[in-house]
Design a protein around this motif. Structure first.
Motif, mmCIF file in Angstrom:
data_model
loop_
_atom_site.group_PDB
_atom_site.id
_atom_site.type_symbol
_atom_site.label_atom_id
_atom_site.label_comp_id
_atom_site.label_asym_id
_atom_site.label_seq_id
_atom_site.Cartn_x
_atom_site.Cartn_y
_atom_site.Cartn_z
ATOM 1 N N VAL A 195 0.835 -1.200 0.000
ATOM 2 C CA VAL A 195 0.000 0.000 0.000
ATOM 3 C C VAL A 195 0.877 1.261 0.000
ATOM 4 N N PRO B 232 1.588 8.164 1.417
ATOM 5 C CA PRO B 232 2.085 9.435 0.872
ATOM 6 C C PRO B 232 2.816 10.276 1.917
ATOM 7 N N GLY B 233 3.914 10.857 1.496
ATOM 8 C CA GLY B 233 4.623 11.805 2.350
ATOM 9 C C GLY B 233 5.535 11.186 3.395
ATOM 10 N N VAL B 234 5.492 9.853 3.542
ATOM 11 C CA VAL B 234 6.350 9.194 4.537
ATOM 12 C C VAL B 234 7.531 8.555 3.804
ATOM 13 N N PHE C 125 10.091 5.641 7.621
ATOM 14 C CA PHE C 125 9.238 4.479 7.867
ATOM 15 C C PHE C 125 10.059 3.345 8.491
ATOM 16 N N GLU D 154 10.712 0.546 16.824
ATOM 17 C CA GLU D 154 9.594 -0.040 17.574
ATOM 18 C C GLU D 154 9.857 -1.511 17.872
ATOM 19 N N SER E 63 -6.596 4.506 5.621
ATOM 20 C CA SER E 63 -7.237 3.226 5.332
ATOM 21 C C SER E 63 -6.757 2.137 6.287
ATOM 22 N N GLN F 89 -3.516 0.717 5.180
ATOM 23 C CA GLN F 89 -2.309 1.459 5.567
ATOM 24 C C GLN F 89 -1.909 1.123 7.003
ATOM 25 N N CYS G 111 1.562 -0.847 8.304
ATOM 26 C CA CYS G 111 2.462 -0.322 9.346
ATOM 27 C C CYS G 111 2.569 -1.313 10.506
ATOM 28 N N THR H 266 -0.505 1.045 16.141
ATOM 29 C CA THR H 266 -1.510 1.843 15.429
ATOM 30 C C THR H 266 -1.363 3.330 15.748
ATOM 31 N N ASN I 2 1.332 5.010 16.640
ATOM 32 C CA ASN I 2 2.479 5.577 15.930
ATOM 33 C C ASN I 2 2.258 5.597 14.421
ATOM 34 N N LEU J 241 2.649 8.753 11.982
ATOM 35 C CA LEU J 241 3.494 8.689 10.784
ATOM 36 C C LEU J 241 2.702 9.116 9.545
ATOM 37 N N ILE J 242 1.511 8.571 9.409
ATOM 38 C CA ILE J 242 0.691 8.844 8.216
ATOM 39 C C ILE J 242 0.254 10.308 8.190
ATOM 40 N N ASN K 243 1.768 12.833 9.626
ATOM 41 C CA ASN K 243 2.920 13.677 9.327
ATOM 42 C C ASN K 243 3.278 13.639 7.849
ATOM 43 N N GLY K 244 3.110 12.467 7.246
ATOM 44 C CA GLY K 244 3.346 12.365 5.815
ATOM 45 C C GLY K 244 2.360 13.226 5.052
ATOM 46 N N TYR K 245 1.135 13.171 5.495
ATOM 47 C CA TYR K 245 0.056 13.939 4.862
ATOM 48 C C TYR K 245 0.327 15.449 4.961
ATOM 49 N N ARG L 32 3.300 16.862 5.262
ATOM 50 C CA ARG L 32 4.709 17.140 5.019
ATOM 51 C C ARG L 32 4.959 18.446 4.259
#
Ligand SMILES: Nc1ncnc2c1ncn2[C@@H]1O[C@H](COP(=O)(O)OP(=O)(O)O)[C@@H](O)[C@H]1O
Ligand SMILES: [Mg+2]
Lengths: 249, 482
Positions: A88, A91-93, A98, A105, B428, B431, B435, B442, B444, B448-449, B451-453, B455
């Motif tokens: 999947v 976006p942006g990561v 990642f 973790e 989603s 997604q 991760c 979940t 974190n 992450l998602i 922050n990507g959004y 960015r």
């Protein structure tokens, strides 16, 4: 390492896996083959812990632990990796960010401190070289705008970074040209060790020319109907799945 | 029964000035309520010149004739303006002797944000060791600025030290009757920041209120004035990522920016005022008027904001593009969780030729919150060959929250181009699962998602802010899924 006993799985009341038995030992490479829609991805997802499936019967143990009691992320930190059939996009990561999150973790789960930045970046470089990945890939967003081949390479790269005990590769070969296929296979071969194992799910025998399995299983209609050595894959390729089907009737 | 506003004005302006009550200048706090006496008291306390008192009184009289705006997508109980204390002398916070005395919930948040121990002490008012006393840092900082001729001080100091500059520019971008909250601020503002960058000077450091000597606790009715003289450059930071508590529920700030010919002003905000509890009780009402004017040719003003706090946010940082070839930018991330409400966006008013503006807005809503983008892009007749690009994205976490977009576009000439794009998306399950499978929890994964959004906006922030802001986004959304 992985022990599955009489596993029955349903989704929305429809039974998909109908009593699967499987044992994977350290150092082994198992291949699971079978036609489309037969339950291969379902088996992978159930081992990884996706919660949309109902386990109606049976057991799954990993390193002596009952997997059904662990969350998806706990299973990952225990050493289970799933290379997705359809990775999947996030976006942006960046892949770097990642992976750093994932590595740290998993370390936290094991009671370790975060990996120092320098060490992490050195490891990224090492694994990129191993898989012949261009430097710029690591700065791109996870799977965003990647070609099919790039996505699969990225899955193998993540596997290399996370160094799992058990790696399940779900149709990693589909959509790859022969060069990409060789790189992926080469990566897997270089990561093979006596203390880890692979479960390679594939539709075609082609991948198994490069990743030579110890054991081949044929999954058909939710059941493992045949298990053999690497010759089984070749026989299957020659005779087709119709041959299996005929044998069942 | 409501009085006719005009009568009120008359009544107020004609009535005898009742001074007696407030002759005691030693008083630290004015009584609750708002009237001309209170305003005179504030002005007297601050030893202000007559013109500034007149400015305040004029604003107050206008305010009396105005009504609270109701067009925003916001709901709150009526505000009782007579139940507010408009002047309290800046009190020294009670010094605590160790972090053990600080609210553990606050400490927990500090930890998650990765704020250093010393900084934690400073923020929560714990006495700090003499060696790392921040006063010495601040003094070095002031020396650097002084050498360049940069003026940077509290608004009150500026009134005393640079009255001509203040008089010339104050209210020139946001007139005192611009809107209800601007009028209120103009009448009762207590303090804020002042900054002047002389001709051709590039400010060598990020200016932040943190470094302002004698920075008092002026959150409630803050007023900031930034002037970039010809060919100058400055990057200014407001706020901090640490959670800010304030006993005052109503905040109404004004920020005015003036960029003269070839000047560039970059203004970054991290707003993290107390948002109220999980049930939507308490929290700051934040009604802010921020506007800049690109007065000279080739000037540029950029607003970047990360809005995570406050129960209510009402805020539209805007740019008036007056000079030819001037540039206006607005980058925004607004997060709402639980019962928070945000109605925020930007106005780009194109007056000059070949002017260019960009609006990038990323709304993130969770819980039962409401998050609205409201914007105006106006191309006047004279603004030939001008361009705007707007991108307004909404990300929804869960299905109880709301996201709304109100983009208004007015074009009065044919050679200008306005582009608007908008998307709404969700995180989603695929997604999150992806991760999780890599070992990422979940919580974190959402961080992450998200922050990507965001960015595109976060990368506009100065380095000092960016890393903290990333953590802040994740912390603000904790507990929003699962
Ligand atoms: N989320 C789902 N909802 C409903 N049916 C599903 C879902 N996932 C898989 N299936 C069904 O389960 C069966 C096995 O699918 P899958 O495990 O993907 O097979 P394979 O990977 O072998 O092609 C198919 O009939 C498929 O339609
Ligand atoms: Mg499949």
């Amino acid at each position: 390492m992985l022990v599955i006993k009489n596993l029955r799985v349903a989704i929305n009341g429809k039974e998909i896996l109908k009593g699967v038995n499987l044992e994977v030992k350290p150092g082994e490479v198992h291949a699971i083959m079978g036609p489309n829609g037969t339950g291969k991805s379902t088996l992978a997802s159930v081992i990884a812990g996706r919660d949309v499936y109902d386990i109606t019967e049976g057991e799954i143990y990993f390193m002596g632990k009952d997997l059904t009691e662990l969350s998806v992320e706990e299973r990952a930190s225990e050493g289970i990796f799933l290379g997705f059939q359809y990775p999947v996009e996030i976006p942006g990561v960046s892949i770097t960010n990642f992976m750093r999150t994932a590595v740290n973790e998993q370390r936290k789960y094991k009671g370790l401190d975060p990996m120092p930045a320098g060490e992490f970046l050195a490891k990224m470089e090492e694994k990129k070289k191993l898989l012949d990945i261009q430097a710029k890939l690591a700065n791109r967003s996870v799977n965003e705008g990647f070609s099919g081949g790039e996505k699969k390479k990225n899955e193998i790269f993540q596997m290399a970074m996370l160094e799992p005990k058990l790696a399940i590769l779900d149709e990693t070969d589909s959509g790859l040209d022969i060069d990409a296929l060789k790189i992926v296979a080469n990566g897997v071969n270089m990561l093979r060790r006596p203390d880890n194992a692979f479960l390679v799910i594939t539709h075609y025998q082609r991948l198994l020319d490069y990743i030579v399995p110890d054991i081949v299983h044929v999954l058909y209609d939710g059941m493992i109907v045949r298990t053999g050595g690497k010759e089984l894959a070749i026989e299957l390729e020659e005779k087709g799945y119709e041959w299996i089907k005929a044998g069942l009737v | 029964m409501e009085k006719d506003p005009k009568n009120i004005i008359d009544e107020v302006t004609q009535s005898e000035y009742k001074y007696g009550f407030f002759t005691d200048i030693e008083m630290d706090t004015a009584p609750k309520g708002l009237n001309e006496d209170i305003i005179r008291f504030i002005s007297l306390k601050k030893n202000e010149p007559q013109w500034l008192l007149e400015f305040r009184l004029d604003a107050y009289r206008k305010w009396l004739g105005m009504t609270e705006p109701t067009w925003a997508h916001l709901h709150h109980p009526p505000i009782n303006y007579q139940d507010i204390i408009y002047y309290a002398a800046p009190k020294r916070k009670k010094e605590l002797s160790s972090l053990d005395e600080v609210d553990p919930e606050l400490l927990d948040t500090f930890k998650k944000l990765g704020i250093s121990l010393e900084e934690q002490k400073r923020l929560s008012g714990v006495a700090v060791d003499a060696v790392i006393d921040s006063v010495s840092v601040k003094t070095t900082f002031s020396d650097t600025l002084e050498k360049k001729g940069i003026l940077f001080c509290s608004f009150s100091d500026a009134v005393q030290k640079y009255p001509d500059l203040v008089k010339q520019y104050m209210g020139s971008v946001v007139p005192s009757d611009d809107n209800y909250f601007a009028a209120l601020n103009s009448a009762v503002f207590t303090d804020g920041s002042f900054c002047y960058i002389p001709k051709g000077v590039r400010c060598p450091v990020e200016l932040s209120t943190y470094f302002r000597i004698n920075a008092a606790n002026t959150g409630q009715f803050e007023r900031t004035l930034i002037i970039g003289d010809e060919g100058s450059y400055v990057s200014y930071m407001e706020g901090c990522t640490a959670p800010m508590r304030d006993e005052n529920q109503l905040h109404a700030a004004i920020v005015e920016i003036i960029a003269l010919k070839d000047a560039q002003v970059k203004y970054s905000t991290v707003q993290n005022w107390y948002p109220g509890n999980k049930k939507g009780e308490g929290g700051i009402y934040n009604f802010v008027t921020k506007r800049g004017i690109c007065k000279g040719n080739n000037s540029k003003i950029s607003w970047t904001q990360v809005e995570t706090g406050s129960a209510i946010t009402w805020k539209y940082p805007s740019v008036v593009l007056m000079g030819d070839n001037s540039v206006g930018e607005f980058y925004s991330v607004a997060v709402t969780n639980n019962y928070q409400q945000a109605d925020t966006g930007s106005k780009m008013i194109h007056l000059g030729k070949n002017t260019k503006s960009t609006i990038i807005s990323k709304g993130i809503s969770a819980g039962y919150s409401n998050n609205s983008y409201r914007g105006l892009v106006k191309m006047t007749k004279r603004a030939e060959n001008s361009r705007n690009f707007s991108q307004c994205d909404s990300l929804l976490l869960g299905d109880k929250c709301g996201a709304h977009t109100w983009p208004y576009i007015k074009t009065e000439n044919k050679s200008s181009i306005v582009e608007h794009e908008a998307t709404t998306s969700k995180i989603s399950d695929d997604q999150l699962y992806y991760c999780n499978q890599r070992g990422i929890s979940t919580e974190n994964a959402i961080g992450l998602i998200v922050n990507g959004y965001a960015r595109e906006v976060l990368k506009q922030l100065p380095m000092e802010f960016a890393v903290e802001a990333q953590k802040l986004l994740a912390v603000s959304l904790e507990g929003s899924v699962g």
